[in-house]
Design an enzyme around this catalytic site. Structure first.
Site, PDB file in Angstrom:
ATOM      1  N   GLU A  55     -10.591   5.096   6.203  1.00  0.00           N
ATOM      2  CA  GLU A  55     -11.433   4.565   5.116  1.00  0.00           C
ATOM      3  C   GLU A  55     -10.861   3.286   4.508  1.00  0.00           C
ATOM      4  O   GLU A  55     -11.596   2.356   4.156  1.00  0.00           O
ATOM      5  CB  GLU A  55     -11.575   5.635   4.017  1.00  0.00           C
ATOM      6  CG  GLU A  55     -12.471   5.255   2.865  1.00  0.00           C
ATOM      7  CD  GLU A  55     -13.935   5.108   3.272  1.00  0.00           C
ATOM      8  OE1 GLU A  55     -14.530   6.081   3.731  1.00  0.00           O
ATOM      9  OE2 GLU A  55     -14.476   3.986   3.125  1.00  0.00           O
ATOM     10  N   LYS A  63     -12.971  -6.205  10.267  1.00  0.00           N
ATOM     11  CA  LYS A  63     -13.738  -5.238   9.460  1.00  0.00           C
ATOM     12  C   LYS A  63     -15.187  -5.156   9.954  1.00  0.00           C
ATOM     13  O   LYS A  63     -15.791  -4.078   9.971  1.00  0.00           O
ATOM     14  CB  LYS A  63     -13.677  -5.654   7.990  1.00  0.00           C
ATOM     15  CG  LYS A  63     -12.263  -5.527   7.404  1.00  0.00           C
ATOM     16  CD  LYS A  63     -12.127  -6.243   6.079  1.00  0.00           C
ATOM     17  CE  LYS A  63     -10.755  -6.054   5.473  1.00  0.00           C
ATOM     18  NZ  LYS A  63     -10.499  -6.943   4.328  1.00  0.00           N
ATOM     19  N   ARG A 103      13.355  -2.190   6.696  1.00  0.00           N
ATOM     20  CA  ARG A 103      14.644  -2.498   6.065  1.00  0.00           C
ATOM     21  C   ARG A 103      15.061  -1.388   5.115  1.00  0.00           C
ATOM     22  O   ARG A 103      14.476  -1.252   4.022  1.00  0.00           O
ATOM     23  CB  ARG A 103      14.529  -3.816   5.284  1.00  0.00           C
ATOM     24  CG  ARG A 103      14.228  -5.005   6.167  1.00  0.00           C
ATOM     25  CD  ARG A 103      13.720  -6.163   5.336  1.00  0.00           C
ATOM     26  NE  ARG A 103      12.381  -5.921   4.817  1.00  0.00           N
ATOM     27  CZ  ARG A 103      11.732  -6.739   3.983  1.00  0.00           C
ATOM     28  NH1 ARG A 103      12.312  -7.826   3.554  1.00  0.00           N
ATOM     29  NH2 ARG A 103      10.516  -6.458   3.565  1.00  0.00           N
ATOM     30  N   VAL A 147       0.836  -1.207   0.000  1.00  0.00           N
ATOM     31  CA  VAL A 147       0.000   0.000   0.000  1.00  0.00           C
ATOM     32  C   VAL A 147       0.872   1.259   0.000  1.00  0.00           C
ATOM     33  O   VAL A 147       0.637   2.189  -0.774  1.00  0.00           O
ATOM     34  CB  VAL A 147      -0.957   0.008   1.217  1.00  0.00           C
ATOM     35  CG1 VAL A 147      -1.813   1.269   1.218  1.00  0.00           C
ATOM     36  CG2 VAL A 147      -1.850  -1.237   1.215  1.00  0.00           C
ATOM     37  N   GLY A 176      -5.479  -4.604  -2.570  1.00  0.00           N
ATOM     38  CA  GLY A 176      -4.503  -4.255  -3.609  1.00  0.00           C
ATOM     39  C   GLY A 176      -3.898  -2.898  -3.315  1.00  0.00           C
ATOM     40  O   GLY A 176      -4.534  -2.034  -2.693  1.00  0.00           O
ATOM     41  N   VAL A 214     -11.451  -0.883   5.724  1.00  0.00           N
ATOM     42  CA  VAL A 214     -12.530  -1.816   5.365  1.00  0.00           C
ATOM     43  C   VAL A 214     -12.855  -1.648   3.887  1.00  0.00           C
ATOM     44  O   VAL A 214     -13.130  -0.542   3.425  1.00  0.00           O
ATOM     45  CB  VAL A 214     -13.820  -1.561   6.186  1.00  0.00           C
ATOM     46  CG1 VAL A 214     -14.890  -2.595   5.825  1.00  0.00           C
ATOM     47  CG2 VAL A 214     -13.539  -1.591   7.674  1.00  0.00           C
ATOM     48  N   ASP A 271      -9.614 -11.460   9.506  1.00  0.00           N
ATOM     49  CA  ASP A 271      -9.608 -10.196   8.768  1.00  0.00           C
ATOM     50  C   ASP A 271     -11.040  -9.659   8.626  1.00  0.00           C
ATOM     51  O   ASP A 271     -11.308  -8.483   8.895  1.00  0.00           O
ATOM     52  CB  ASP A 271      -8.971 -10.431   7.382  1.00  0.00           C
ATOM     53  CG  ASP A 271      -8.981  -9.190   6.518  1.00  0.00           C
ATOM     54  OD1 ASP A 271      -8.126  -8.311   6.727  1.00  0.00           O
ATOM     55  OD2 ASP A 271      -9.863  -9.085   5.636  1.00  0.00           O
ATOM     56  N   ILE A 288     -13.405   1.008  -1.725  1.00  0.00           N
ATOM     57  CA  ILE A 288     -14.839   1.337  -1.721  1.00  0.00           C
ATOM     58  C   ILE A 288     -15.142   2.422  -0.689  1.00  0.00           C
ATOM     59  O   ILE A 288     -14.856   2.248   0.493  1.00  0.00           O
ATOM     60  CB  ILE A 288     -15.696   0.090  -1.392  1.00  0.00           C
ATOM     61  CG1 ILE A 288     -15.331  -1.073  -2.307  1.00  0.00           C
ATOM     62  CG2 ILE A 288     -17.178   0.419  -1.484  1.00  0.00           C
ATOM     63  CD1 ILE A 288     -16.004  -2.382  -1.942  1.00  0.00           C
TER      64      ILE A 288
END
Ligand code: NDP
Ligand code: HSE
Length: 441
Positions: A131, A207, A47, A15, A309, A134, A203, A138
């Site tokens: 935001e 959420k 690192r 990310v 992603g 979750v 996970d 979206i």
């Protein structure tokens, strides 16, 4: 143009690298939207020597001293995309108490100890935005925490984990078993090397806690969420679902309603469930996420898109960065945590659901009556019963038979007790599968 808003970026992995790229590629637009340029003050990583490709950023900005970076006077906004509970919690509490604004994608931390972050934000006077935590790209939390604040949300039902949705969609499409579908998800880069958090539902549970907190103005943590993963879902379960015109999804369900004493309460759960193919969530395939929100005045709302992603998640992070930067320039902060309702969380046993149960039974007179009697004893009403020859066995008296029973809505505890006692009946050879059914008439 005002003085730059200075950013500390904690983490530069999947990310974080996309956050850096967007900050670089959209810098002029972002500055125009905010009314001041955004500047990276430093990037904390684990690192220093890691190859970060052709990242468009000055290499001297990298540091391993995250806390030192956060404490710098020239840092206005801290973006946390490291993940995990510690040291992220300590860093963010420190930043918020010092009056900095924080943008984080860390659902695990928010579900584990969101209270510590909200309290620190209230103390320091900065914003806490999350935001990206979750459903990735979206826009979902902002609608819940702002747009729907004039309404009363009654239920949130969602597919909030892309990895498990990919696996279940593959099982539905090809008839593959769980292990085979997980292997495909790993090969395609959807599942992580250690997929436990995804396939065991941790996970999605994190959420679910975040969604329930916002929807019901109540602090809900990961420990309040009933959680079951998808590792026990078999190809036979999926085939059974298909035979009923359903598919299996890992659902997060947060609902408000009266508890056993008539008090208003919330229930929050994550588990695999059959849903009819006609349900809006049934067509959510691949690694996509979708969340179905029901509110008293607004009715039904559906949010759909990429839940994971680097770039999609960075999009949500940048949206938050713009919002908190604008607030800082205007000298304001957005509304603080809304937890005034403080509703109790109901135990899973009180959740109202339906069960689909496949039994392998002895095929002789009285079996159906004995099985039906067990449901009646627990006050569980049967909706449909289907009997056929057991898998591979011959049909007819004296052989085993498959019995598929779907119930009407009943408390989960009554359904679970029924199944427990069915297992003890000598006419029941095995309970082949038990799945909850959601979203039906
Ligand atoms: P990665 O594992 O790809 O990146 C983590 C980053 O944090 C790396 O840059 C790593 O440094 C750095 N880091 C780890 N430990 C430390 C430490 N002790 N001090 C300083 N830096 C550290 O994670 P992701 O980018 O995938 O995820 C980040 C966050 O975003 C998590 O909270 C995750 O749950 C959330 N998220 C992720 C999504 C996704 O699709 N990936 C979607 C939605 C949310 P180094 O590079 O040196 O190893
Ligand atoms: N592992 C998560 C998923 C990433 O598969 O949805 C996004 O939070």
């Amino acid at each position: 143009m005002k003085r730059p808003v200075r950013l500390a970026l904690l983490g530069c992995g999947t990310v974080g690298t996309e956050v850096v790229r967007l900050l670089h590629d959209q810098s002029a637009d972002l500055a125009a939207r905010i009314g001041a340029p955004l500047e990276i003050a430093g990037i904390a990583v684990r690192r220093l020597g890691r190859d970060r490709g052709d990242l468009p950023v000055d290499p001297s900005l990298f540091t391993t001293d995250a806390l030192g970076l956060i404490k710098r006077d020239d840092v206005d906004v801290v973006i946390e995309v490291v993940g995990g509970i510690e040291p992220a919690r300590g860093w963010l509490v420190e930043a918020l108490r010092a009056g900095k604004s924080v943008v984080t994608a860390n659902k695990a931390l928010l579900a584990e100890d969101g209270a510590a972050l909200h309290d620190a934000a209230a103390e320091g006077g900065g914003d806490l935005y999350y935001e990206a935590s979750v459903a990735g790209a979206i826009p979902l939390l902002r609608p819940l925490r702002e747009s729907l604040h004039g309404d009363r949300v009654t239920r949130v039902t969602g597919i909030v984990n892309g990895t498990t949705n990919f696996i279940l969609s593959a099982m539905h499409a090809t008839g593959a078993g769980f292990a085979e579908a997980l292997e495909e998800a790993t090969e395609l880069g959807y599942a992580e090397a250690d997929p436990t958090a995804d396939v065991e539902g941790f996970d999605a549970a994190a959420k679910a806690a975040i969604l329930a907190s916002l929807a019901f103005h109540t602090r809900v943590g990961a420990a309040d969420v009933h959680r079951e993963g998808i590792t026990e879902v078999t190809a036979a379960d999926v085939a059974s679902a298909k035979a009923m015109g359903c598919t299996i999804k890992l659902l997060c369900i947060a609902a408000r309603g009266a508890d056993a004493t008539g008090r208003e309460a919330v229930s929050v759960r994550v588990h695999p469930a059959m849903i009819p193919l006609t349900h809006p969530l049934a067509s959510v395939g691949d690694a996509f996420n979708a969340v179905f929100v029901e509110a008293e005045a607004a009715g039904q709302l559906m949010f759909y898109g990429r839940g994971a992603g680097g770039a999609p998640t960075a999009s949500a992070v940048l949206g938050d960065v713009v919002a908190v930067s604008r607030n800082r320039l205007a000298g304001v902060r957005s509304a603080s945590e809304s937890a005034y309702a403080d509703l109790p969380v109901r135990p899973m046993g009180e959740a109202l659901t339906r069960y689909h149960i496949s039994l392998d039974v002895t095929d002789r007179p009285g079996v159906l009556e004995a099985v039906a009697g067990m449901f009646a004893r627990h006050d569980v009403s049967i909706a449909t019963v289907r009997q056929g020859p057991s898998g591979g066995g011959a049909a007819g008296r004296g052989d085993d038979a498959d019995l598929v029973i779907v119930t009407h809505v009943a408390p989960d505890a009554a359904l679970a007790a029924t199944v427990r006692e069915l297992r003890g009946l000598d006419i029941v050879r095995s309970v082949a599968s038990v799945l909850r059914v959601e979203g039906g008439p």
